[in-house]
Design an enzyme around this catalytic site. Sequence first.
Site, PDB file in Angstrom:
ATOM      1  CE  LYS A  33      -2.214  -3.149 -31.164  1.00  0.00           C
ATOM      2  NZ  LYS A  33      -3.351  -4.015 -31.946  1.00  0.00           N
ATOM      3  CE1 TYR A 242      30.472  -3.507 -44.275  1.00  0.00           C
ATOM      4  CE2 TYR A 242      28.528  -2.486 -43.478  1.00  0.00           C
ATOM      5  CZ  TYR A 242      29.587  -2.890 -43.244  1.00  0.00           C
ATOM      6  OH  TYR A 242      30.181  -2.938 -41.940  1.00  0.00           O
TER       7      TYR A 242
HETATM    8  C1  LIG Z   1      -3.898  -3.142 -32.714  1.00  0.00           C
HETATM    9  C2  LIG Z   1      -5.656  -3.187 -32.367  1.00  0.00           C
HETATM   10  C3  LIG Z   1      -6.419  -2.016 -32.324  1.00  0.00           C
HETATM   11  C4  LIG Z   1      -5.946  -0.769 -32.707  1.00  0.00           C
HETATM   12  O1  LIG Z   1      -5.918  -0.880 -34.069  1.00  0.00           O
HETATM   13  P1  LIG Z   1      -5.406   0.426 -34.894  1.00  0.00           P
HETATM   14  O2  LIG Z   1      -5.602   0.011 -36.346  1.00  0.00           O
HETATM   15  O3  LIG Z   1      -3.899   0.583 -34.602  1.00  0.00           O
HETATM   16  O4  LIG Z   1      -6.311   1.437 -34.792  1.00  0.00           O
HETATM   17  C5  LIG Z   1      -7.797  -2.333 -32.010  1.00  0.00           C
HETATM   18  N1  LIG Z   1      -8.194  -3.513 -31.550  1.00  0.00           N
HETATM   19  C6  LIG Z   1      -7.372  -4.679 -31.678  1.00  0.00           C
HETATM   20  C7  LIG Z   1      -8.007  -6.155 -31.389  1.00  0.00           C
HETATM   21  C8  LIG Z   1      -6.274  -4.531 -31.758  1.00  0.00           C
HETATM   22  O5  LIG Z   1      -5.410  -5.698 -32.039  1.00  0.00           O
END
Ligand SMILES: *Cc1c(COP(=O)(O)O)cnc(C)c1O
Length: 345
Positions: A33, A242
């Site tokens: 994702k 800044y």
């Molecule tokens: C993001 C996510 C993962 C992966 O999690 P990590 O901690 O990055 O390994 C797995 N399952 C769900 C539902 C997630 O939202």
Amino acid sequence: MAQAKLTIDLAAIRANWRALADLSTGEAGAVVKADAYGLGVDRVAPALAAEGARRFFVAVAEEGVAVRRALGPGPEICVFGGHMEGDAALLRDHKLVPMINSIDQMLRHVEALPGHPFGIQLDSGMNRLGMEPSEWSALREVALAQNPVLVMSHLACADEPDHGMNAFQLRTFREMTDGIDAPRSLSATGGTLLGPDYHFDVTRPGIGVYGGRPFVDAKPVVGLSLPVIQHRECTPGESVGYGNQHVCRVPTRVATVSAGYADGIQRYLSPKGALWAGDIRCKILGRVSMDLITVDVTHLKTVPPTLDLLGDRQGIDQVADAIGTIGYEVLTSLGRRYNRVYSGG
Ligand SMILES: *Cc1c(COP(=O)(O)O)cnc(C)c1O
């Protein structure tokens, strides 16, 4: 060239996924994702597929389209957000599998895409996404009769192995799913590291694949090298950047590097953060600006052509610690302006 260079080691990504897959008692999926945690899903997903990943996870259907483009037909692409209004054509045309989160989503799905594969997401205590135990009892028999490809839930505290929530959610997930035929999935990176009780049929590692905690044995994946555009000598009493945020108390050589908050390098990195010249730490002086960062290089013999924000001496988790966040946020904030160079594909 003043463009900063982001290196992404696909061989390290493959090795990290392989290590977590070998640890998993069942199959390991791969979470890609948010554009593979900011690293470029068009490059990362095929590398993981080449390493053997067959099941990919994204947050929303639109992300799934990009993954399907990168992978072609075959691998399963699961959408955590489920089946939302307006998703039907995307899910159908790109063969994406929604993880159904509610009775409403289930009704929408069977109405819009009868026979189209789906999974089920259960809420085992996090109160974020998925059906609650009562909703699940109402739907369970009907849903299971249609052969969901996966029944999953997600742990809230898996990065804290001693947290009582882990055992509680494991128990709840078991109560909700013991005896079903569909493959089950509970664990992301953290849960995978909690041990086999948490693995079920499919694990869902994300951050560990990309070299972040809690997978402390991960190989580092990203390097970020910032070109020095200019350097100057400042005398005591002169200020830098800044708001005159830093005032030199001693003669100071200041290097100005080309990257800033527009590239995802947060302003909170000053005044505690640093860049690295090989093994030598160089403190950030004054505020991070949009395109530039000023750095103390007084103690270096020569001013190097580049200074590193991410590399051997400082990884995503160290940068995260310095600004009070987590490695996930450092990765997913990486800007679009870098020269992205992939190795080991
Ligand atoms: C993001 C996510 C993962 C992966 O999690 P990590 O901690 O990055 O390994 C797995 N399952 C769900 C539902 C997630 O939202």
